[in-house]
Design an enzyme around this catalytic site. Structure first.
Site, PDB file in Angstrom:
ATOM      1  N   PRO A  13       0.793  -1.232   0.000  1.00 36.81           N
ATOM      2  CA  PRO A  13       0.000   0.000   0.000  1.00 36.81           C
ATOM      3  C   PRO A  13       0.826   1.283   0.000  1.00 36.81           C
ATOM      4  O   PRO A  13       0.330   2.343  -0.384  1.00 36.81           O
ATOM      5  CB  PRO A  13      -0.823  -0.108   1.292  1.00 36.81           C
ATOM      6  CG  PRO A  13       0.037  -0.933   2.204  1.00 36.81           C
ATOM      7  CD  PRO A  13       0.687  -1.943   1.298  1.00 36.81           C
ATOM      8  N   ALA A 126      -1.986  -9.053 -14.515  1.00 39.37           N
ATOM      9  CA  ALA A 126      -1.940  -8.052 -15.587  1.00 39.37           C
ATOM     10  C   ALA A 126      -0.558  -7.404 -15.654  1.00 39.37           C
ATOM     11  O   ALA A 126      -0.186  -6.674 -14.741  1.00 39.37           O
ATOM     12  CB  ALA A 126      -3.008  -6.985 -15.368  1.00 39.37           C
ATOM     13  N   HIS A 156      10.898   3.224 -19.361  1.00 40.27           N
ATOM     14  CA  HIS A 156      10.387   3.307 -18.000  1.00 40.27           C
ATOM     15  C   HIS A 156      11.320   4.120 -17.101  1.00 40.27           C
ATOM     16  O   HIS A 156      12.465   4.398 -17.473  1.00 40.27           O
ATOM     17  CB  HIS A 156      10.219   1.905 -17.396  1.00 40.27           C
ATOM     18  CG  HIS A 156       9.005   1.184 -17.877  1.00 40.27           C
ATOM     19  ND1 HIS A 156       8.966   0.526 -19.089  1.00 40.27           N
ATOM     20  CD2 HIS A 156       7.784   1.012 -17.326  1.00 40.27           C
ATOM     21  CE1 HIS A 156       7.768  -0.021 -19.254  1.00 40.27           C
ATOM     22  NE2 HIS A 156       7.033   0.271 -18.189  1.00 40.27           N
ATOM     23  N   LYS A 160      12.822   0.945 -12.133  1.00 44.07           N
ATOM     24  CA  LYS A 160      12.201  -0.323 -12.530  1.00 44.07           C
ATOM     25  C   LYS A 160      13.254  -1.429 -12.504  1.00 44.07           C
ATOM     26  O   LYS A 160      14.369  -1.250 -12.994  1.00 44.07           O
ATOM     27  CB  LYS A 160      11.589  -0.206 -13.928  1.00 44.07           C
ATOM     28  CG  LYS A 160      10.809  -1.444 -14.356  1.00 44.07           C
ATOM     29  CD  LYS A 160      10.021  -1.183 -15.619  1.00 44.07           C
ATOM     30  CE  LYS A 160       9.282  -2.427 -16.102  1.00 44.07           C
ATOM     31  NZ  LYS A 160       8.328  -2.940 -15.088  1.00 44.07           N
TER      32      LYS A 160
END
EC number: 1.17.1.8
Length: 267
Positions: A13, A126, A156, A160
């Site tokens: 979160p 996904a 990106h 990453k």
């Protein structure tokens, strides 16, 4: 299903994507955020450690979280290694996972498919939650019926961890479904610097760019005699992914199998 309350737990979160997911859960009337999984702040309320109103508790133990909060869906936005573990644990607890991390191998997907069949519940993994990116992949597969030569350039942010991106790999896989494998470029070409021509999947070249200032971008470039076709998608912020997360949470409640890629749940 959109009229029924869906109990949600979010793993990760406090990450950039996770923060957007918490906001999504807070503003979606039929989502009930009942807990969160994080590597720290055990038994703190989300509102104690984040600028949110949610009183959902944070757990460092996913088993305890899923047992005590009994959610319908786990939204996992962590890392590939942790995401794999969380997906399996969720299914074992009878919780439907919606996973936004990449790095799942064919063996991983096969194992998870078996688990979904045994439990009779759905799961969605996904590589990219941006609906525009999903359409880019679908359009690229369509174009590959007519263009044999194609290269993928994905760009990106410099934090990453994986390269190429899951979206680039998924795009190459989808193109490969309709494109006969072909070695591109001059048969005698030489890389003066190793890696100059990028990675390769079934003859498709994939190039990864990592720079600060970028979020998530991909261009699929097709070429044939006298013409090129470029299909590009750009995400300028992480809120762009939330429409796909919301759709996935709603759709995973309606299915009883593993779905890999949002292109399989949109028309």
């Amino acid at each position: 299903m959109s009229n029924e309350t869906i109990k949600v737990v979010i793993a990760g979160p406090r990450g950039r994507m996770g923060q957007e997911a918490v906001k999504l859960a807070e503003k979606t009337p039929h989502f009930d955020l009942v807990g969160a999984v994080d590597h720290t702040y055990d038994q703190h309320k989300l509102s104690d450690v984040m600028a949110v109103e949610s009183d959902a508790l944070i757990y460092t133990d996913i088993h305890a979280c899923l047992t005590e909060t009994t959610p319908d869906v786990l939204i996992d936005l962590t890392t590939p290694e942790i995401g794999k573990v969380h997906t399996k644990v969720a299914l074992e607890h009878g919780v439907r996972p919606v996973v936004g991390t990449t790095g799942f191998s064919e063996a991983d997907l096969k194992e998870l498919t078996t688990l979904t069949e045994e439990k009779g519940i759905g799961a969605i993994i996904a590589p990219n939650f941006a609906l525009g990116a999903v359409l880019m992949m679908k359009f690229s597969k369509m174009a590959a019926n007519y263009f044999d030569d194609v290269e993928i350039i994905e760009l990106h942010h410099d934090q990453k961890l994986d390269a190429p991106s899951g979206t680039a790999l998924k795009t190459a896989e989808m193109i490969s479904e309709v494109r006969k494998e072909k070695q591109q470029g001059h048969p005698d070409e030489k890389e003066i610097l190793p890696g100059a021509r990028g990675a390769e999947l079934n003859g498709i070249r994939l190039h990864s760019v990592r720079l600060p200032g970028l979020i998530a971008h991909q261009e699929v470039m097709f070429g044939m005699d006298g013409q090129t076709l470029q299909i590009r998608h750009d995400s300028y912020n992480r809120a762009s992914f939330m429409s796909g997360v919301k759709l996935s949470v709603e759709q995973v409640m309606k299915i009883d199998q593993l779905v890999y890629g949002l292109e399989n749940i949109i028309d």
